[in-house]
Design an enzyme around this catalytic site. Structure first.
Site, short mmCIF file in Angstrom:
data_model
loop_
_atom_site.label_atom_id
_atom_site.label_comp_id
_atom_site.label_asym_id
_atom_site.label_seq_id
_atom_site.Cartn_x
_atom_site.Cartn_y
_atom_site.Cartn_z
N GLU A 255 -0.83 7.89 -12.25
CA GLU A 255 -1.20 8.99 -13.15
C GLU A 255 -1.53 10.57 -12.72
O GLU A 255 -2.01 11.18 -14.28
CB GLU A 255 -2.71 7.79 -12.71
CG GLU A 255 -3.45 8.25 -13.93
CD GLU A 255 -4.55 7.01 -13.78
OE1 GLU A 255 -4.50 5.78 -14.56
OE2 GLU A 255 -5.79 7.14 -13.68
N PHE B 240 -7.96 11.97 -11.99
CA PHE B 240 -7.81 10.77 -12.80
C PHE B 240 -8.22 10.85 -13.69
O PHE B 240 -9.27 10.60 -14.06
CB PHE B 240 -8.55 10.00 -11.08
CG PHE B 240 -6.67 9.79 -10.76
CD1 PHE B 240 -6.77 8.11 -10.55
CD2 PHE B 240 -5.86 10.60 -9.97
CE1 PHE B 240 -4.84 7.94 -10.55
CE2 PHE B 240 -4.49 9.85 -9.49
CZ PHE B 240 -4.49 8.44 -9.86
N LEU C 163 6.55 2.68 -10.51
CA LEU C 163 5.45 3.68 -10.80
C LEU C 163 5.66 4.86 -10.76
O LEU C 163 5.90 5.48 -9.95
CB LEU C 163 4.12 3.33 -9.88
CG LEU C 163 2.68 4.20 -10.68
CD1 LEU C 163 2.58 3.39 -11.74
CD2 LEU C 163 2.11 3.88 -8.83
N HIS D 95 0.08 -3.91 -12.90
CA HIS D 95 0.66 -2.80 -12.51
C HIS D 95 -0.80 -3.56 -10.78
O HIS D 95 -0.50 -3.93 -9.64
CB HIS D 95 -0.29 -1.92 -11.70
CG HIS D 95 -0.07 -0.63 -11.23
ND1 HIS D 95 0.65 -0.42 -10.02
CD2 HIS D 95 -1.01 -0.29 -10.79
CE1 HIS D 95 0.26 0.74 -9.52
NE2 HIS D 95 -1.14 0.83 -9.37
N THR E 146 0.92 -1.40 -0.32
CA THR E 146 0.04 -0.13 0.21
C THR E 146 0.47 1.55 0.21
O THR E 146 0.47 2.22 -0.33
CB THR E 146 -1.24 -0.31 1.45
OG1 THR E 146 -1.69 -1.58 1.67
CG2 THR E 146 -2.05 1.46 1.29
N ASP F 28 0.14 -14.67 -1.77
CA ASP F 28 -0.57 -15.97 -1.34
C ASP F 28 -1.57 -15.74 -0.67
O ASP F 28 -2.44 -17.43 -0.72
CB ASP F 28 0.83 -15.75 0.33
CG ASP F 28 2.43 -15.07 -0.43
OD1 ASP F 28 3.13 -14.32 -0.24
OD2 ASP F 28 3.37 -16.72 -1.37
N ARG G 116 -6.68 2.89 -17.86
CA ARG G 116 -5.10 2.39 -17.88
C ARG G 116 -5.09 1.76 -19.07
O ARG G 116 -4.61 1.26 -19.66
CB ARG G 116 -4.67 2.16 -16.88
CG ARG G 116 -4.58 2.85 -15.63
CD ARG G 116 -4.61 2.02 -14.76
NE ARG G 116 -4.17 3.60 -13.62
CZ ARG G 116 -3.67 3.32 -12.58
NH1 ARG G 116 -4.58 2.12 -12.08
NH2 ARG G 116 -3.64 4.24 -11.47
N HIS H 86 -0.16 -0.69 -16.09
CA HIS H 86 -0.60 0.79 -15.72
C HIS H 86 0.21 2.06 -16.70
O HIS H 86 1.39 0.95 -17.39
CB HIS H 86 0.62 1.31 -14.27
CG HIS H 86 -0.34 2.80 -13.88
ND1 HIS H 86 0.68 3.41 -14.52
CD2 HIS H 86 -0.61 3.35 -12.64
CE1 HIS H 86 -0.03 4.89 -13.26
NE2 HIS H 86 -0.82 4.30 -13.24
N GLN I 20 -4.14 -5.68 -14.85
CA GLN I 20 -3.95 -4.54 -15.28
C GLN I 20 -3.05 -3.61 -15.82
O GLN I 20 -1.84 -3.89 -14.98
CB GLN I 20 -4.13 -2.86 -14.61
CG GLN I 20 -4.38 -1.92 -14.81
CD GLN I 20 -5.17 -0.92 -13.84
OE1 GLN I 20 -5.02 -0.77 -13.04
NE2 GLN I 20 -6.16 -0.45 -14.40
N ARG J 173 -9.78 -1.91 -13.67
CA ARG J 173 -9.65 -1.06 -12.19
C ARG J 173 -9.28 0.96 -13.22
O ARG J 173 -8.65 1.40 -13.55
CB ARG J 173 -9.04 -1.35 -11.91
CG ARG J 173 -8.68 -0.30 -9.75
CD ARG J 173 -8.17 -0.72 -9.33
NE ARG J 173 -7.09 -0.75 -9.24
CZ ARG J 173 -6.03 0.48 -8.89
NH1 ARG J 173 -6.68 1.54 -8.68
NH2 ARG J 173 -5.12 -0.46 -8.91
#
Lengths: 588, 119, 241
Positions: free
Chosen positions: A246, A117, A243, A356, A46, A212, A288, A233, A231, A391
């Site tokens: 965006e 976005f 990364l 991504h 995250t 996992d 994307r 990116h 996805q 997404r």
């Protein structure tokens, strides 16, 4: 084997896992919560998310619009009842984070700021400079330190779910420090272990994203849903794969081919918008999947820029100016300079589409419950599905919060319905231990972790990329079957107990192989193109046969069984995804 | 861990120790000044002896060294003041050199005053 | 080709740490982490170390590289000549190879009560916080918990009970947040002898910090705030609520 008892065990301490823990601790202060993670919580991936988290707050925005953007962005594969729940809860969750002290970026009047976005009609992405995921994670982690009922098990690697009488009764996990196996006896389990992007060679994902949690559920009989939707990116650094958010494009950055042309206008996202004044949902703020696919075509036409790390396109942010870049994109500038030797203030940065996010994952219902009683899942490892076939950026961070909380509440409801929790699954725990012991002691196999892993990554990169073909997918399926077979001859070099990363990487490889096979088998079975799953041999979307989710069922050494499940359609009938400027103007 | 282990690991630690070490010289010089006061109180002969002491080569070396250490300490200290005193004006902070510069200016003024009094 | 000299230690098989030398290809875009990954994949799978994001935001890969605390993912091989010595982060017990035991650090983070203790209950919607108010503490939110500062700090090396740069900075981050009213609650920890006052302003922490958090600044600011508090308490007791 030492047994640790808990009411709820959470596997994964990233955004979703921490949010679930906080929701449980708040709702039921006496609940015994075990928060289990193979890394310390602040290392969870995250932390790498940059751009922001979407939630409707501006007066000109509406839940209906967020719904429409998400469902359309997902190419109508999203379950619309889930999306309705998600968008409704989104602003509440983001506000809760603010109340917990998250340092959201602000408007001059002190209210929370939002930025544009990709794929979103209106601005609704809350952000904290370009380290939104980092700040969200640290806010959640630091807040969790308040609650003594959250007992953390840092650097414990979960190996197996324990199932008895059709109910999930806990899990086994290796205490990485000692190598000892621990039996977690729990009334309910929430999986929040993240995605599996490391199955690809080139990915934004950190080392820990090895699927996992997905594998745990999968092997326990829970299907993995929509795994074929991976996805890309559009803007990863060609050197490391890491990364560039965006938000670079949200703030006005543009994409150029080697001729200096903003090529997206040639792929249905035009006309060209004025430099520095992006129009939402068109050109560089298209979704994307479309942007990544456009690059693929440009590459084929010979329009890509050549770099020492392969083909790329140029992300030009020079016109934003140093002040804006330092204010809103400081991490982007730092990374471009450090890893590419390019200063975005002075030069365009070479970028390239990179794996991504996984739209697919553990099948859950709208309340984050899996078909296995007592097992819940949230975050990237789960597939509700709100993201459908593709997404939208900034929906994922919000998803962690909404469904992390939802999973917690569902697990509580489940516990209440169960009454007193009976002791569990000793036999299953011993079996799990036996499996690990066998791997550790195995001799004369001849296969290595690194060798098998490289072959897997290469196969995925080659055959399960932005555009796929029947032939390529068949080859990938055969290859993954072969690799899974050869995995049984995997031999470890390190047979000691203390922090044995050879063993841990071997187990992670096992998870990735299982997930990868689900990806390619599901992709081979889906004979259409939709969202992020594009097939050269089936270039059209086929709603008649495939307005459904794929479900991959674990069949041990055999290939997974593939089944389908209808998408829940409420308000929005499948339409055309139009990201052209005319459409944007017509619907302004 | 002994001091020897870490001081020479990197120039920054050596610089730090030099800065801290300056306190020995400054303490010594302060003791010398207190001694001077005492000698002043004991009459002209004692005071003359004290001034002679100040003029010995050893004493001059000591005083120069103290001056150097004190200057080093003051310069490094003033350069660090912006860290301890962030002055925010709207969304920006007063530049470090302004804060440090103000300290240096104050030092210069006080030194000038002291010099004027002494001469 | 370049040479890495890496500290190895397995408590099960080694009496004490030893060094092992590896030769890896030279690539001018490689960081030390890439070199370590090469070692693990191609030469010696038994080598253990922590890493994840490869973009200096997760804080996993802190280690001593030629005796300086660095993030392995942001330390470029091209900046070194000769043998590159790689050791686990200083001032923490070694668990295995380049992996340290960080329990002390994690416990200290928790001790400073690093959560929002709101001054008042929120009205409708969000707390208002202007960009200027955000700027006041923003820098101190950037800590990635990599512990390079603890490895650089000689005080922490000499006095293990010292709270340390990152923990004190974290407390300061919350103290400076306009929404927070918990300064007094955190005082017990950071105003203690083993809190901010253990710091002698070496400043090494800020020099090695990869995120430019400037913990040294935070600690001195804490000292000043504590001093002002002390005078207020003792000379103007009527101000106490």
């Amino acid at each position: 084997m030492e047994t640790i008892s808990a009411d709820v065990a959470i596997v994964g301490a990233g955004g979703a896992g921490l949010r679930a823990a906080l929701a449980l601790a708040d709702a039921a202060p006496k609940l015994r919560i075990a928060l289990i993670s193979k890394v310390y919580p602040m290392r969870s991936h995250t932390c790498a998310a940059e751009g922001g988290a979407a939630g409707v707050i501006k007066p000109d925005d509406s839940l209906a619009q967020h719904f429409e953007d998400t469902v359309g962005g997902g190419d109508w594969l999203s379950d619309q009842d889930a999306v309705e729940y998600f968008i409704r809860e989104a602003p509440k969750e983001l506000l809760q984070l603010e109340h917990w002290g998250c340092p959201w970026s602000r408007e001059p009047d002190g209210s929370v700021a939002v930025r544009p976005f990709g794929g979103m009609k209106l601005m609704r992405t809350w952000f904290a400079a370009d380290k939104s995921g980092f700040h969200i994670l640290h806010t959640l982690f630091q807040t969790s330190l308040k609650y003594t009922s959250i007992r953390r098990f840092d650097e414990y690697y979960a190996t197996d779910l324990l199932v008895e009488d059709g109910r999930c009764r806990g899990l086994t996990a290796i205490e990485m420090r000692s190598g000892q196996m621990r039996h977690f006896d729990a009334g309910a389990v929430i999986l929040a272990g993240g995605g599996a992007g490391r199955m690809f060679a080139f990915t934004t994902n950190g080392a820990i994203k090895t699927g996992d949690a997905m594998a745990l559920a999968y092997r326990a009989g829970v299907p993995l849903k929509d795994m074929e939707f991976v996805q890309y990116h559009p803007t990863g650094l060609p050197s490391t794969g890491t990364l560039l958010t965006e938000a670079c494009r949200g703030e006005g950055g543009v994409l150029l081919n080697r001729h200096g042309r903003r090529f997206l206008q040639d792929y249905g996202m035009g006309p060209e918008t004025p430099l520095g004044h992006p129009v939402l949902k068109t050109m560089e703020l298209g979704p994307r999947d479309r942007v990544s696919q456009a690059f693929w075509h440009e590459q084929r036409k010979g329009n890509a820029v050549s770099t020492r790390w392969g083909d790329a396109m140029l992300l030009d942010m020079r016109h934003l100016g140093e002040k804006k870049i330092d204010e809103r994109l400081p991490l982007v500038r730092d990374m471009s300079i450090s890893y590419m030797g390019v200063d975005p203030v002075k030069d365009p940065v070479p970028v390239r589409p990179v794996v991504h996010y996984m739209m697919g994952g553990i099948h859950t219902d709208i309340k984050a419950a899996t078909p296995l009683a007592g097992l819940f899942a949230a975050g990237e490892c789960a597939c509700v599905s709100i993201n459908g076939a593709n997404r939208l950026g900034s929906n994922s961070l919000t998803e962690l919060l909404v469904f992390g909380r939802r999973a917690a509440l569902s697990s509580l409801e489940y516990l209440e319905s169960q009454g007193a929790h009976r002791g569990a699954a000793e036999g299953a725990a011993e079996k799990a231990l036996g499996r690990i012991r066998e791997l550790l002691q195995r001799a004369g196999g001849g296969e290595s972790v690194a060798g098998l892993r490289k072959e897997m990554m290469h196969a995925m990169e080659q055959h399960a990329g932005i555009y796929r073909s029947g032939e390529g997918l068949a080859a990938a399926c055969a290859k993954l079957a072969e690799l899974r077979r050869r995995y049984r001859n995997l031999q470890l070099h390190d047979r000691t107990n203390v922090y044995n990363t050879d063993l841990l990487q071997a187990l992670e490889l096992g998870s990735m192989l299982d997930c990868a096979e689900a990806v390619v088998q599901s992709a081979a079975a889906r004979k259409e193109s939709r969202g992020a799953h594009q097939r050269l041999d089936f270039p059209e979307r086929d709603d008649r046969n495939y307005l459904r989710h794929s479900l991959a069922y674990y069949r041990g050494a055999e290939a997974p069984g593939i089944d389908y499940r209808d998408v829940v359609i409420t308000k929005s009938k499948p339409g055309v995804r139009d990201y052209s400027g005319e459409h944007a103007r017509a619907h302004a | 861990m002994s001091t020897r282990e870490w001081v020479f690991r990197h120039p920054r630690y050596v610089r730090y120790m030099v800065r801290e070490f300056s306190c020995l010289f400054i303490a010594g010089w302060t003791a010398l000044m207190v001694w001077g006061l005492k000698q002043l109180a004991e009459g002209p002969a004692a005071w003359a002896a004290f001034l002679e002491l100040l003029r010995t080569p050893a004493s001059i070396v000591f005083q120069l060294a103290t001056l150097a250490f004190a200057a080093y300490h003051s310069i490094t200290w003033f350069n660090l003041t912006p860290k301890a005193l962030p002055l925010q004006v709207g969304e920006s902070f007063v530049p470090g050199w302004v804060v440090a510069g103000a300290h240096f200016a104050g030092w210069a003024i006080v030194s000038a005053l002291v010099l004027a009094l002494a001469l | 080709m370049i040479q890495l000299e890496v500290l190895r230690y397995n408590p099960e098989t080694d009496q004490e740490p030893r060094f092992q030398r590896y030769e890896v290809p030279f690539r001018d875009d490689w960081v030390v982490l890439d070199a370590l990954n090469h070692v693990k994949e191609e030469i010696d799978p038994t080598l253990s170390y922590r890493w994840s994001c490869h973009m200096a935001v997760c804080g996993s890969c802190g280690m001593m590289i030629n005796a300086e605390p660095k993030l392995a993912c942001k330390t470029f091989v091209r900046d070194y000549s000769g043998v590159i010595r790689v050791e686990p982060l200083r001032h923490f017990p070694v668990e295995r190879d380049l992996i340290t035991v960080i329990d002390d650090f994690v416990a200290k983070l928790a001790r400073v009560k690093p959560w929002l203790m709101p001054k008042e209950a929120p009205a409708n919607g969000e707390y208002r916080q202007t960009p200027a108010q955000l700027k006041r503490y923003k820098q101190f939110t950037l800590c990635i918990n990599c512990m390079l500062c603890y490895a650089a700090c000689p005080e922490y090396g000499l006095i293990p009970g010292y709270l340390g740069p990152a923990a004190i900075t974290l407390a300061h981050r919350w103290n400076r947040d306009s929404r927070d009213g918990g300064r007094e609650a955190r005082q017990e920890e950071i105003a203690a002898k083993e809190g901010a006052w253990e710091c002698s302003f070496v400043g090494a922490c800020s020099e090695v910090c990869p995120e430019h958090v400037d913990p040294a600044a935070a600690i001195q600011q804490v000292k000043i705030e504590n001093t002002v508090d002390w005078y207020k308490d003792h000379l103007m007791p009527w101000l106490k609520k």
